[in-house]
Enzyme design. Sequence first.
Site, PDB file in Angstrom:
ATOM      1  N   SER A  70      23.794 -11.823   1.239  1.00 16.03           N
ATOM      2  CA  SER A  70      23.282 -10.478   0.947  1.00 16.03           C
ATOM      3  C   SER A  70      24.415  -9.468   1.131  1.00 16.03           C
ATOM      4  O   SER A  70      25.471  -9.792   1.694  1.00 16.03           O
ATOM      5  CB  SER A  70      22.127 -10.133   1.889  1.00 16.03           C
ATOM      6  OG  SER A  70      22.621  -9.928   3.206  1.00 16.03           O
ATOM      7  N   HIS A 101       9.152  -9.527   1.835  1.00 16.88           N
ATOM      8  CA  HIS A 101      10.209  -9.949   2.766  1.00 16.88           C
ATOM      9  C   HIS A 101       9.759  -9.780   4.221  1.00 16.88           C
ATOM     10  O   HIS A 101       8.896  -8.967   4.505  1.00 16.88           O
ATOM     11  CB  HIS A 101      11.477  -9.117   2.529  1.00 16.88           C
ATOM     12  CG  HIS A 101      12.127  -9.395   1.209  1.00 16.88           C
ATOM     13  ND1 HIS A 101      12.128  -8.509   0.176  1.00 16.88           N
ATOM     14  CD2 HIS A 101      12.772 -10.492   0.759  1.00 16.88           C
ATOM     15  CE1 HIS A 101      12.761  -9.040  -0.862  1.00 16.88           C
ATOM     16  NE2 HIS A 101      13.160 -10.247  -0.545  1.00 16.88           N
ATOM     17  N   ASP A 120      22.664 -12.250  -3.123  1.00 16.37           N
ATOM     18  CA  ASP A 120      21.234 -11.938  -2.983  1.00 16.37           C
ATOM     19  C   ASP A 120      21.030 -10.419  -3.027  1.00 16.37           C
ATOM     20  O   ASP A 120      21.750  -9.677  -2.335  1.00 16.37           O
ATOM     21  CB  ASP A 120      20.763 -12.502  -1.627  1.00 16.37           C
ATOM     22  CG  ASP A 120      19.259 -12.475  -1.451  1.00 16.37           C
ATOM     23  OD1 ASP A 120      18.541 -12.499  -2.465  1.00 16.37           O
ATOM     24  OD2 ASP A 120      18.804 -12.465  -0.283  1.00 16.37           O
ATOM     25  N   ASN A 128      13.416 -18.467  -2.029  1.00 16.49           N
ATOM     26  CA  ASN A 128      14.283 -17.779  -1.063  1.00 16.49           C
ATOM     27  C   ASN A 128      13.698 -17.766   0.350  1.00 16.49           C
ATOM     28  O   ASN A 128      12.570 -17.305   0.550  1.00 16.49           O
ATOM     29  CB  ASN A 128      14.461 -16.318  -1.487  1.00 16.49           C
ATOM     30  CG  ASN A 128      15.337 -16.163  -2.712  1.00 16.49           C
ATOM     31  OD1 ASN A 128      15.661 -17.129  -3.384  1.00 16.49           O
ATOM     32  ND2 ASN A 128      15.728 -14.938  -2.991  1.00 16.49           N
ATOM     33  N   ASP A 154      14.803 -16.743   4.336  1.00 20.47           N
ATOM     34  CA  ASP A 154      15.730 -16.176   5.311  1.00 20.47           C
ATOM     35  C   ASP A 154      15.042 -15.980   6.665  1.00 20.47           C
ATOM     36  O   ASP A 154      15.502 -16.471   7.697  1.00 20.47           O
ATOM     37  CB  ASP A 154      16.269 -14.834   4.781  1.00 20.47           C
ATOM     38  CG  ASP A 154      17.304 -14.231   5.702  1.00 20.47           C
ATOM     39  OD1 ASP A 154      17.806 -14.954   6.597  1.00 20.47           O
ATOM     40  OD2 ASP A 154      17.644 -13.044   5.546  1.00 20.47           O
ATOM     41  N   ASP A 201      19.377  -6.476  -8.462  1.00 20.70           N
ATOM     42  CA  ASP A 201      18.027  -6.022  -8.109  1.00 20.70           C
ATOM     43  C   ASP A 201      17.894  -4.541  -8.445  1.00 20.70           C
ATOM     44  O   ASP A 201      18.223  -3.676  -7.638  1.00 20.70           O
ATOM     45  CB  ASP A 201      17.754  -6.270  -6.624  1.00 20.70           C
ATOM     46  CG  ASP A 201      16.336  -5.850  -6.233  1.00 20.70           C
ATOM     47  OD1 ASP A 201      15.611  -5.310  -7.104  1.00 20.70           O
ATOM     48  OD2 ASP A 201      15.967  -6.052  -5.064  1.00 20.70           O
TER      49      ASP A 201
END
Length: 318
Positions: free
Chosen positions: A48, A179, A81, A253, A255, A103
């Site tokens: 990221s 997220h 990312d 994804n 994390d 994004d």
Amino acid sequence: MIVATKQLFSHAYGKYAIGAYNINNLEQTMGLFQGNIDSKAPFIIQLSKGARSYTNKKMLEAMIRTADEIFPDAIFAVHLDHGDEETCMDCIKSGFYSSVMIDASAEPFEKNIEITKRVVDAAHARGISVEAELGKLGGVEEHVSVAEADAKLTDPAQAEEFVKKSGCDSLACAIGTSHGAFKFSGSQGLHFDVLAAIQKRLPGFPLVMHGSSSVPQDEVARINAAGGQLKGAKGVNADEFKRAATLGVTKINIDTDGRLVWCRVHRESFRDDPKNFDLRPPGKVFMKEYAKFIAEKNVKLGSAGKLEDVRVMLKSAK
Ligand code: G3H
Ligand code: 13P
Ligand code: ZN
């Protein structure tokens, strides 16, 4: 071996999903490679913007190159990312990345297409593929009306138009996830109906599921028992990954779940050994636990055991 993201996608599409894991430091890097080798899985390393500036982007790149030497059997792609346009261009020029994510999902539809297309043109000129995002990621709460919920989720007709106009290679769709550790407040889950409608309009096109951590309840309980305060944290049911894969989700994804492993290991370590001030004992436990976590996740994704098949595919493509 670093490979093109699209090669991994072409092997996985419709059958299983590739785990895309974010890393920030040395211990995560070692655990990530070990876990994928242990479970014989191809994988994607995601960096990221925050990870690239945590120490220095060159440090991350050097760790990945070195891990590639330490684990010569590993097959993986390197991906940016949630990039903005500037970061995407920087990664494209660096020559290190297999793919980037632009994004621009917060922008209006036409502007999202315009920005994505600029990144696609620059990336394709260098053989790099591009993931874009359409829709607003965020758990759809139970009190939200259907009309409001639909506005957050990716519109299948718009997805088709977006892909055709932007030229992107994969699309992150909003199908109810968000997220972090607090995804759902009630019994909500993935919107498979939306996913199926997107796949119908974009057959064979790789879709990406962000916000896919499961936030295991036993992990949350251990963290809280060791002094954490993660009351009410809830995630995606990992048993649904394979169904998502059959509907075109090729990259998943994860994390937050890895951060929970880190948090649990370190909280328990300092609780159980309050006199310790050495970083290596918890670091050693974390690398082992992180590797175990990755290997278990790959079983849920269906990517475990696929490494040698991917190697054969890569050889025959030469
Ligand atoms: O989706 C975001 C990833 O979890 C990366 O998080 O921006 O804090 O590194 P980060
Ligand atoms: P989680 O927060 O659910 O792990 O999602 C990570 C992600 O989507 C990274 O892009
Ligand atoms: Zn994400």
